[in-house]
Design an enzyme around this catalytic site. Sequence first.
Site, PDB file in Angstrom:
ATOM      1  CE  LYS A  61      -4.410   1.098   0.340  1.00 48.18           C
ATOM      2  NZ  LYS A  61      -5.568   0.367  -0.190  1.00 48.18           N
ATOM      3  CB  ALA A  92     -25.715  -1.442  -2.335  1.00 48.10           C
TER       4      ALA A  92
HETATM    5  P1  NAD Z   1     -20.499   4.047  -3.128  1.00 48.70           P
HETATM    6  O1  NAD Z   1     -19.928   5.366  -2.730  1.00 48.70           O
HETATM    7  O2  NAD Z   1     -20.873   3.825  -4.560  1.00 48.70           O
HETATM    8  O3  NAD Z   1     -21.798   3.742  -2.250  1.00 48.70           O
HETATM    9  C1  NAD Z   1     -21.830   3.879  -0.865  1.00 48.70           C
HETATM   10  C2  NAD Z   1     -23.250   4.305  -0.501  1.00 48.70           C
HETATM   11  O4  NAD Z   1     -23.381   4.241   0.922  1.00 48.70           O
HETATM   12  C3  NAD Z   1     -23.584   5.732  -0.922  1.00 48.70           C
HETATM   13  O5  NAD Z   1     -24.760   5.735  -1.716  1.00 48.70           O
HETATM   14  C4  NAD Z   1     -23.801   6.452   0.412  1.00 48.70           C
HETATM   15  O6  NAD Z   1     -24.787   7.462   0.355  1.00 48.70           O
HETATM   16  C5  NAD Z   1     -24.247   5.299   1.305  1.00 48.70           C
HETATM   17  N1  NAD Z   1     -24.142   5.549   2.732  1.00 48.70           N
HETATM   18  C6  NAD Z   1     -23.244   6.276   3.420  1.00 48.70           C
HETATM   19  N2  NAD Z   1     -23.540   6.291   4.728  1.00 48.70           N
HETATM   20  C7  NAD Z   1     -24.648   5.549   4.884  1.00 48.70           C
HETATM   21  C8  NAD Z   1     -25.438   5.163   6.007  1.00 48.70           C
HETATM   22  N3  NAD Z   1     -25.156   5.568   7.247  1.00 48.70           N
HETATM   23  N4  NAD Z   1     -26.521   4.357   5.795  1.00 48.70           N
HETATM   24  C9  NAD Z   1     -26.853   3.937   4.564  1.00 48.70           C
HETATM   25  N5  NAD Z   1     -26.135   4.288   3.455  1.00 48.70           N
HETATM   26  C10 NAD Z   1     -25.047   5.072   3.628  1.00 48.70           C
HETATM   27  O7  NAD Z   1     -19.436   2.960  -2.633  1.00 48.70           O
HETATM   28  P2  NAD Z   1     -19.265   1.459  -3.134  1.00 48.70           P
HETATM   29  O8  NAD Z   1     -18.181   1.436  -4.164  1.00 48.70           O
HETATM   30  O9  NAD Z   1     -20.582   0.858  -3.432  1.00 48.70           O
HETATM   31  O10 NAD Z   1     -18.645   0.797  -1.821  1.00 48.70           O
HETATM   32  C11 NAD Z   1     -19.461   0.424  -0.743  1.00 48.70           C
HETATM   33  C12 NAD Z   1     -18.618  -0.266   0.313  1.00 48.70           C
HETATM   34  O11 NAD Z   1     -17.964  -1.395  -0.267  1.00 48.70           O
HETATM   35  C13 NAD Z   1     -17.494   0.584   0.910  1.00 48.70           C
HETATM   36  O12 NAD Z   1     -17.294   0.192   2.247  1.00 48.70           O
HETATM   37  C14 NAD Z   1     -16.277   0.175   0.087  1.00 48.70           C
HETATM   38  O13 NAD Z   1     -15.087   0.387   0.789  1.00 48.70           O
HETATM   39  C15 NAD Z   1     -16.558  -1.310  -0.085  1.00 48.70           C
HETATM   40  N6  NAD Z   1     -15.888  -1.905  -1.233  1.00 48.70           N
HETATM   41  C16 NAD Z   1     -16.126  -1.447  -2.488  1.00 48.70           C
HETATM   42  C17 NAD Z   1     -15.506  -2.053  -3.572  1.00 48.70           C
HETATM   43  C18 NAD Z   1     -15.775  -1.610  -4.989  1.00 48.70           C
HETATM   44  O14 NAD Z   1     -15.368  -2.323  -5.912  1.00 48.70           O
HETATM   45  N7  NAD Z   1     -16.458  -0.506  -5.221  1.00 48.70           N
HETATM   46  C19 NAD Z   1     -14.616  -3.125  -3.350  1.00 48.70           C
HETATM   47  C20 NAD Z   1     -14.401  -3.593  -2.047  1.00 48.70           C
HETATM   48  C21 NAD Z   1     -15.051  -2.962  -1.000  1.00 48.70           C
END
Ligand code: NAD
Length: 348
Positions: A80, A186
């Site tokens: 990292k 999601a």
């Molecule tokens: P994203 O930013 O597209 O979506 C996150 C969503 O969570 C947003 O719509 C935001 O409004 C919502 N949110 C924030 N606080 C909230 C709360 N208290 N209650 C309900 N909703 C809330 O992010 P993403 O890429 O979908 O990632 C989501 C999670 O998955 C993160 O923890 C990220 O680290 C993890 N993750 C993502 C990936 C990837 O490929 N995108 C890979 C591994 C892990």
Amino acid sequence: MSLWELPDFDGHEAVHFVCDRDSGLRAIIGIHSTHRGPAGGGTRFWHYVDPDQAVNDVLRLSRGMSYKNAMAGLAMGGGKAVILADADRTKTPDMLAAFGRAVDRLGGHYVTAEDVGISVADMVAVREQTRHVSGLPVAEGAVGGDPGPHTSLGVYLGVRAAAKRALGKDSLAGLHLAIQGAGSVASGLARLAAKDGARISVADIDAGRVERLANEVGATVVAADDIMTLPADIFSPNALGAVLSEQSIAALQVPVVAGGANNQLARPEDGDRLQARGILYAPDYVINAGGIINVATEYLADGDQAEVRRKIEQIPVRLEEIWAESAASGQNPAAVADLMAQRLIGRA
Ligand code: NAD
């Protein structure tokens, strides 16, 4: 305290402190392990009020990448980088070029990619200086692109595996899935689960986003404060980290927690708390590895999509192994995952 005595120091193979006086770049590149291959992990661009915190982040996050890459079956170690931003978060082409040269000097021991504060465009700039970069746009000639759909697919397969193990169900048809978040990961999960005939409740603090997703997949919108206490078959956290705490675990009304958010357990002992309540838990860095599988395969195998798919389909297999070992040993699944990862990187 010396570097060697920091709580997050874990026999890291190397920690490189980079300083480029002309551009003002200050960065730290941590290589936790190259046991399985080049140390892969993104670069974070962050303003640290206390620069010592940057060292802690590099140590902790690079070890996390060793575990995640190993459990995903990738021929990659863990690394990292952080670039220490000033309070104004000034990021210049010269800084990115200097960072690229620093990565290149490591001769492929470290492979970088995007992380918080770093865009695909920034990585294209870094690519000018070094080929040890992944997560480039598709137009660059690599099959990179958005990791979200790959993460969603892995989470969906993991949710199905959890439903099979905890509920004896071969499909999500008729099961009630409570999804926290309506973002990239999601949404992909909700679409796949809806196709299977799952009943979906979804919550997000972004009202427009959650409405759109609910309309698309025929889900019910739930208030963000209520999603973790909703009686359902599966709770799937896909928004924030540290949502599983002593208080929230006590209030859960589900037999399964399986979702893609990073660092879901507020504290390590929360893995025991879930187990004590008889809730099956899918360790986050195992179930959410689809995105890193895609990024790593871009570097290791020219983005071979059949290989990406094959590796993502191993995520439920790995989860099964974890749950079986957890049942046999009595240790919680998160602890079992860490032990398995340590074995895979030769540190058991
Ligand atoms: P994203 O930013 O597209 O979506 C996150 C969503 O969570 C947003 O719509 C935001 O409004 C919502 N949110 C924030 N606080 C909230 C709360 N208290 N209650 C309900 N909703 C809330 O992010 P993403 O890429 O979908 O990632 C989501 C999670 O998955 C993160 O923890 C990220 O680290 C993890 N993750 C993502 C990936 C990837 O490929 N995108 C890979 C591994 C892990």
